[in-house]
Structures are given as structure tokens and as C-alpha cells.
Design a protein around this motif. Structure first.
Motif, short mmCIF file in Angstrom:
data_model
loop_
_atom_site.label_atom_id
_atom_site.label_comp_id
_atom_site.label_asym_id
_atom_site.label_seq_id
_atom_site.Cartn_x
_atom_site.Cartn_y
_atom_site.Cartn_z
N LEU A 59 -2.39 65.53 53.79
CA LEU A 59 -2.91 64.41 54.56
C LEU A 59 -2.01 63.20 54.40
O LEU A 59 -1.54 62.92 53.30
CB LEU A 59 -4.33 64.06 54.10
CG LEU A 59 -5.39 65.14 54.30
CD1 LEU A 59 -6.75 64.62 53.83
CD2 LEU A 59 -5.47 65.58 55.75
N GLU A 104 -1.36 58.96 54.63
CA GLU A 104 -2.17 57.80 54.27
C GLU A 104 -3.10 57.51 55.45
O GLU A 104 -2.69 57.65 56.60
CB GLU A 104 -1.30 56.58 53.99
CG GLU A 104 -0.49 56.68 52.72
CD GLU A 104 -1.39 56.74 51.49
OE1 GLU A 104 -2.35 55.96 51.40
OE2 GLU A 104 -1.12 57.59 50.62
N PRO A 105 -4.35 57.11 55.17
CA PRO A 105 -5.25 56.77 56.29
C PRO A 105 -4.65 55.64 57.14
O PRO A 105 -3.94 54.77 56.62
CB PRO A 105 -6.53 56.30 55.60
CG PRO A 105 -6.48 56.96 54.25
CD PRO A 105 -5.03 57.01 53.88
N HIS A 117 -7.28 58.29 66.90
CA HIS A 117 -6.25 58.45 65.89
C HIS A 117 -5.01 59.04 66.54
O HIS A 117 -5.10 59.97 67.33
CB HIS A 117 -6.72 59.40 64.78
CG HIS A 117 -7.65 58.77 63.80
ND1 HIS A 117 -8.94 58.42 64.12
CD2 HIS A 117 -7.48 58.44 62.50
CE1 HIS A 117 -9.53 57.90 63.06
NE2 HIS A 117 -8.66 57.90 62.06
N ALA A 128 -7.52 62.34 57.27
CA ALA A 128 -7.32 61.36 56.18
C ALA A 128 -8.40 60.28 56.23
O ALA A 128 -8.93 59.89 55.19
CB ALA A 128 -5.92 60.75 56.27
N SER A 129 -8.74 59.82 57.43
CA SER A 129 -9.81 58.81 57.57
C SER A 129 -11.16 59.40 57.17
O SER A 129 -11.95 58.75 56.49
CB SER A 129 -9.87 58.28 59.00
OG SER A 129 -8.71 57.52 59.30
N THR A 144 -4.02 52.32 58.98
CA THR A 144 -4.34 50.92 58.73
C THR A 144 -3.66 50.10 59.83
O THR A 144 -2.65 50.54 60.39
CB THR A 144 -3.84 50.45 57.35
OG1 THR A 144 -2.45 50.73 57.23
CG2 THR A 144 -4.59 51.15 56.22
N SER A 167 -4.12 62.78 60.57
CA SER A 167 -4.46 61.37 60.41
C SER A 167 -5.97 61.17 60.45
O SER A 167 -6.55 60.42 59.65
CB SER A 167 -3.77 60.55 61.51
OG SER A 167 -4.12 59.20 61.43
N GLN A 169 -11.68 61.89 55.09
CA GLN A 169 -11.65 62.07 53.64
C GLN A 169 -11.95 60.74 52.93
O GLN A 169 -12.72 60.69 51.98
CB GLN A 169 -10.27 62.59 53.20
CG GLN A 169 -10.06 62.70 51.71
CD GLN A 169 -10.78 63.89 51.10
OE1 GLN A 169 -10.96 64.91 51.75
NE2 GLN A 169 -11.20 63.74 49.87
N GLN A 170 -11.34 59.67 53.43
CA GLN A 170 -11.54 58.35 52.83
C GLN A 170 -13.00 57.91 52.91
O GLN A 170 -13.54 57.38 51.94
CB GLN A 170 -10.64 57.33 53.53
CG GLN A 170 -10.70 55.94 52.93
CD GLN A 170 -9.74 55.00 53.63
OE1 GLN A 170 -9.69 54.95 54.86
NE2 GLN A 170 -8.96 54.27 52.85
#
Length: 158
Positions: A15, A17-18, A44, A80-81, A20, A77, A83-84
Motif C-alpha cells: 500500500l 501512503e494514504p 482516489h 491505503a485510505s 493527502t 491508494s 486501512q487508515q
């Protein structure tokens, strides 16, 4: 490691980085909005943090295969969001709907082939629970000249 996390590793995927906002911009929306048993995912693209991984228009600077790969990067991407926000991708029990907008030249008739980059990755990770309704329109432009933007709705537990 979660089941989905293991499948990602087994597939040789990681993954990013989320997403930003780029410097000087702020998001006035949520990337993932939870309501009851659903998570609604904002658009995304193929990003690692603030950095687009690929830019261009499919059918001009990019081939169908490059667009397909970009759609897969957009899926990562999005994961990743998720997961966050969720803490564990195994909380996603069903993929319900995905809209894959493809930045394409006028008359480009293969948006579904590009969108398959998203759908194939999700199906490979979730199996039958990854089957989703989908649309794949071609559009004249996308933010920061990225080739695809995907938004989705998923069902979640706990």
C-alpha cells in the motif's frame, strides 16, 4: 497479518501512503465516510501521499495497458485510505459499487478495459466478495492530469 494483508504481500503489492492534499490545498471532505455498515470512498487516483504516480490522458500519452495499471494503483491508494480509517482491511466484507472515471481522448471506446485494472485487483484480493456494480465513463480531464479516479461503496463489519 490480516487475510487481505497477506494476499497483498503474496501478490507482491504494497500500500502507498494514504492520499493527502498537496501543499497549499485542504480537503473539505472525507476520503472515507462511515455510515452504519457502509464506507463511502471519495475519488482516489494513482497516488502515494501527495504524489501522483502517473499522469496523462489515456489514448494520447498513455496506452490502455498503462491506464489499466493506473487503475490498479488507484485501487491501492483507496485501500491505503481504508486501512487508515478501519485499521484492518478484513473489515471490508463486500464491495458494492465502483465508479471509475477515465481521463481519455474524445471517442475513446475502451474505458471498461482501463477500469478492469481496479476491478481485477479487488477481485483478486476479495474473491467473490469483491464483485461490484461499476460504471466507467470517459471524461475530458481529471485533477492534476491523472488518468483515473475511482470512488466506491463497500460494506463493513464492526
Amino acid at each position: 497479518m490480516s487475510g487481505i494483508g497477506k494476499r497483498l504481500t503474496d501478490a507482491g503489492l504494497a500500500l502507498p501512503e494514504p492520499m493527502t492534499p498537496p501543499p497549499g490545498l485542504e480537503f473539505n471532505f472525507e476520503l472515507v465516510r462511515i455510515s452504519g455498515q457502509y464506507a463511502y470512498l471519495s475519488g482516489h487516483g494513482p497516488y502515494d501521499g501527495t504524489h501522483p504516480l502517473v499522469q496523462g490522458t489515456v489514448g494520447a500519452e498513455l496506452s490502455v495497458e498503462q491506464g489499466y495499471a493506473a487503475a490498479g494503483q488507484a485501487a491501492l491508494s483507496m485501500l491505503a485510505s481504508l486501512q487508515q480509517v478501519l485499521g484492518d482491511l478484513d473489515r471490508v466484507t463486500n464491495w458494492l459499487k465502483a465508479d471509475v472515471s477515465v481521463n481519455a481522448v474524445p471517442g475513446f471506446a475502451h474505458t471498461t478495459l482501463v477500469a478492469n485494472g481496479f476491478s481485477d485487483l479487488i477481485l483478486n484480493l476479495w474473491g467473490p466478495a469483491g464483485r461490484h456494480a461499476r460504471s466507467a465513463p470517459g471524461v475530458a480531464a481529471l485533477p492534476f492530469n491523472i488518468p483515473v479516479v475511482v470512488d466506491a461503496v463497500v460494506e463493513i463489519t464492526g
